[in-house]
Scaffold this motif. Structure first.
Motif, PDB file in Angstrom:
ATOM      1  N   TYR A   1       0.840  -1.205   0.000  1.00  0.00           N
ATOM      2  CA  TYR A   1       0.000   0.000   0.000  1.00  0.00           C
ATOM      3  C   TYR A   1       0.876   1.255   0.000  1.00  0.00           C
ATOM      4  O   TYR A   1       0.702   2.157  -0.833  1.00  0.00           O
ATOM      5  CB  TYR A   1      -0.892  -0.045   1.240  1.00  0.00           C
ATOM      6  N   ASP A   2       1.815   1.328   0.930  1.00  0.00           N
ATOM      7  CA  ASP A   2       2.679   2.510   1.051  1.00  0.00           C
ATOM      8  C   ASP A   2       3.557   2.704  -0.175  1.00  0.00           C
ATOM      9  O   ASP A   2       3.687   3.820  -0.694  1.00  0.00           O
ATOM     10  CB  ASP A   2       3.554   2.422   2.307  1.00  0.00           C
ATOM     11  N   HIS A   3       4.164   1.621  -0.661  1.00  0.00           N
ATOM     12  CA  HIS A   3       5.067   1.750  -1.818  1.00  0.00           C
ATOM     13  C   HIS A   3       4.300   2.150  -3.074  1.00  0.00           C
ATOM     14  O   HIS A   3       4.738   3.049  -3.810  1.00  0.00           O
ATOM     15  CB  HIS A   3       5.843   0.455  -2.055  1.00  0.00           C
ATOM     16  N   PHE A   4       3.179   1.513  -3.324  1.00  0.00           N
ATOM     17  CA  PHE A   4       2.390   1.860  -4.508  1.00  0.00           C
ATOM     18  C   PHE A   4       1.956   3.325  -4.447  1.00  0.00           C
ATOM     19  O   PHE A   4       2.054   4.047  -5.443  1.00  0.00           O
ATOM     20  CB  PHE A   4       1.166   0.963  -4.636  1.00  0.00           C
ATOM     21  N   ASN A   5       1.464   3.762  -3.308  1.00  0.00           N
ATOM     22  CA  ASN A   5       1.009   5.150  -3.212  1.00  0.00           C
ATOM     23  C   ASN A   5       2.156   6.138  -3.359  1.00  0.00           C
ATOM     24  O   ASN A   5       1.980   7.206  -3.954  1.00  0.00           O
ATOM     25  CB  ASN A   5       0.228   5.382  -1.918  1.00  0.00           C
ATOM     26  N   ASP A   6       3.327   5.791  -2.862  1.00  0.00           N
ATOM     27  CA  ASP A   6       4.487   6.663  -3.051  1.00  0.00           C
ATOM     28  C   ASP A   6       4.810   6.799  -4.539  1.00  0.00           C
ATOM     29  O   ASP A   6       4.968   7.907  -5.045  1.00  0.00           O
ATOM     30  CB  ASP A   6       5.692   6.112  -2.279  1.00  0.00           C
ATOM     31  N   VAL A   7       4.876   5.683  -5.243  1.00  0.00           N
ATOM     32  CA  VAL A   7       5.185   5.713  -6.678  1.00  0.00           C
ATOM     33  C   VAL A   7       4.075   6.411  -7.460  1.00  0.00           C
ATOM     34  O   VAL A   7       4.346   7.262  -8.317  1.00  0.00           O
ATOM     35  CB  VAL A   7       5.431   4.281  -7.212  1.00  0.00           C
ATOM     36  N   LEU A   8       2.819   6.075  -7.182  1.00  0.00           N
ATOM     37  CA  LEU A   8       1.709   6.676  -7.932  1.00  0.00           C
ATOM     38  C   LEU A   8       1.601   8.183  -7.697  1.00  0.00           C
ATOM     39  O   LEU A   8       1.174   8.919  -8.590  1.00  0.00           O
ATOM     40  CB  LEU A   8       0.391   5.991  -7.571  1.00  0.00           C
TER      41      LEU A   8
ATOM     42  N   LYS B   1       3.969  10.154  -7.618  1.00  0.00           N
ATOM     43  CA  LYS B   1       5.030  10.797  -8.405  1.00  0.00           C
ATOM     44  C   LYS B   1       4.893  10.540  -9.906  1.00  0.00           C
ATOM     45  O   LYS B   1       5.706  11.021 -10.686  1.00  0.00           O
ATOM     46  CB  LYS B   1       6.391  10.275  -7.937  1.00  0.00           C
ATOM     47  N   THR B   2       3.908   9.736 -10.293  1.00  0.00           N
ATOM     48  CA  THR B   2       3.739   9.406 -11.713  1.00  0.00           C
ATOM     49  C   THR B   2       2.304   9.705 -12.133  1.00  0.00           C
ATOM     50  O   THR B   2       1.411   9.798 -11.297  1.00  0.00           O
ATOM     51  CB  THR B   2       4.052   7.910 -11.974  1.00  0.00           C
ATOM     52  N   ASP B   3       2.092   9.826 -13.418  1.00  0.00           N
ATOM     53  CA  ASP B   3       0.750  10.083 -13.974  1.00  0.00           C
ATOM     54  C   ASP B   3       0.087  11.267 -13.280  1.00  0.00           C
ATOM     55  O   ASP B   3      -1.114  11.272 -13.026  1.00  0.00           O
ATOM     56  CB  ASP B   3      -0.113   8.823 -13.858  1.00  0.00           C
ATOM     57  N   ALA B   4       0.914  12.260 -12.927  1.00  0.00           N
ATOM     58  CA  ALA B   4       0.442  13.486 -12.270  1.00  0.00           C
ATOM     59  C   ALA B   4      -0.325  13.194 -10.976  1.00  0.00           C
ATOM     60  O   ALA B   4      -1.183  13.954 -10.569  1.00  0.00           O
ATOM     61  CB  ALA B   4      -0.416  14.313 -13.232  1.00  0.00           C
ATOM     62  N   GLY B   5      -0.006  12.056 -10.339  1.00  0.00           N
ATOM     63  CA  GLY B   5      -0.662  11.710  -9.083  1.00  0.00           C
ATOM     64  C   GLY B   5      -2.159  11.537  -9.230  1.00  0.00           C
ATOM     65  O   GLY B   5      -2.918  11.764  -8.297  1.00  0.00           O
ATOM     66  N   ARG B   6      -2.607  11.115 -10.417  1.00  0.00           N
ATOM     67  CA  ARG B   6      -4.025  11.040 -10.735  1.00  0.00           C
ATOM     68  C   ARG B   6      -4.789   9.959  -9.982  1.00  0.00           C
ATOM     69  O   ARG B   6      -5.980  10.067  -9.748  1.00  0.00           O
ATOM     70  CB  ARG B   6      -4.170  10.820 -12.242  1.00  0.00           C
ATOM     71  N   CYS B   7      -4.107   8.870  -9.571  1.00  0.00           N
ATOM     72  CA  CYS B   7      -4.818   7.809  -8.854  1.00  0.00           C
ATOM     73  C   CYS B   7      -4.046   7.376  -7.623  1.00  0.00           C
ATOM     74  O   CYS B   7      -2.875   7.726  -7.452  1.00  0.00           O
ATOM     75  CB  CYS B   7      -5.111   6.623  -9.769  1.00  0.00           C
ATOM     76  N   LYS B   8      -4.729   6.621  -6.769  1.00  0.00           N
ATOM     77  CA  LYS B   8      -4.127   6.161  -5.517  1.00  0.00           C
ATOM     78  C   LYS B   8      -4.624   4.753  -5.222  1.00  0.00           C
ATOM     79  O   LYS B   8      -5.627   4.299  -5.768  1.00  0.00           O
ATOM     80  CB  LYS B   8      -4.520   7.091  -4.377  1.00  0.00           C
TER      81      LYS B   8
END
Length: 160
Positions: free
Chosen positions: A125-132, A134-141
């Protein structure tokens, strides 16, 4: 007003673990699992006429999990962490012995802050949200992760 969520399953991860604190149980011994993770995604964007979906009408592009420059590398990170790995808690009294197995070519060892399906769900959960973020303009979580030890046991992590 309704909203969309989508899910992705990451599976077939062969891991060996040891729950050294489980002195009352066989879980104190090295044992294996075929881990599986189910990850729930939701849009961060305001719900307008498109209800938070991108131009392709998706919450998240699953193809975007590939390695850079095409994607964000999340699939490789999952493989690195969970594909044929040995997961040991950092405070295991034998952590140094297990850690030595890596350089000896006997195991791909990861020393974990905490061990258990609950902690692994939170790690993803934490790693995916950190990466997301910073990518795709933070459009999803990611809003929830379920870690399956097997078909009968799983643990969920989510935040209210």
């Amino acid at each position: 007003m309704g909203k969309f969520q989508s899910t992705k399953i990451f599976d077939n991860y062969s891991v060996a673990i040891r729950q050294w604190k489980a002195q009352h149980s066989h879980c104190q011994l090295l044992h294996g699992y075929a881990l599986k993770f189910k990850v729930w995604f939701e849009s961060n964007t305001p719900f307008d006429d498109n209800m938070g979906l991108d131009d392709m009408n998706w919450i998240v592009d699953y193809g975007g999990f590939k390695d850079k420059p095409v994607g964000n590398g999340l699939k490789s990170w999952m493989n690195h962490m969970f594909d044929h790995t040995l997961l040991i808690e950092k405070d295991d009294p034998y952590a140094d012995i297990f850690e030595q197995m890596g350089p000896m070519g006997l195991a791909k060892v990861h020393l974990m802050d905490k061990m258990g399906a609950e902690s692994l769900a939170k790690l993803v959960y934490d790693h995916f949200n950190d990466v997301l973020s910073k990518t795709d303009a933070g459009r999803c979580k990611v809003v929830k992760v379920e870690c399956f030890e097997n078909d009968k046991n799983s643990s969920l992590y989510y935040e209210d």
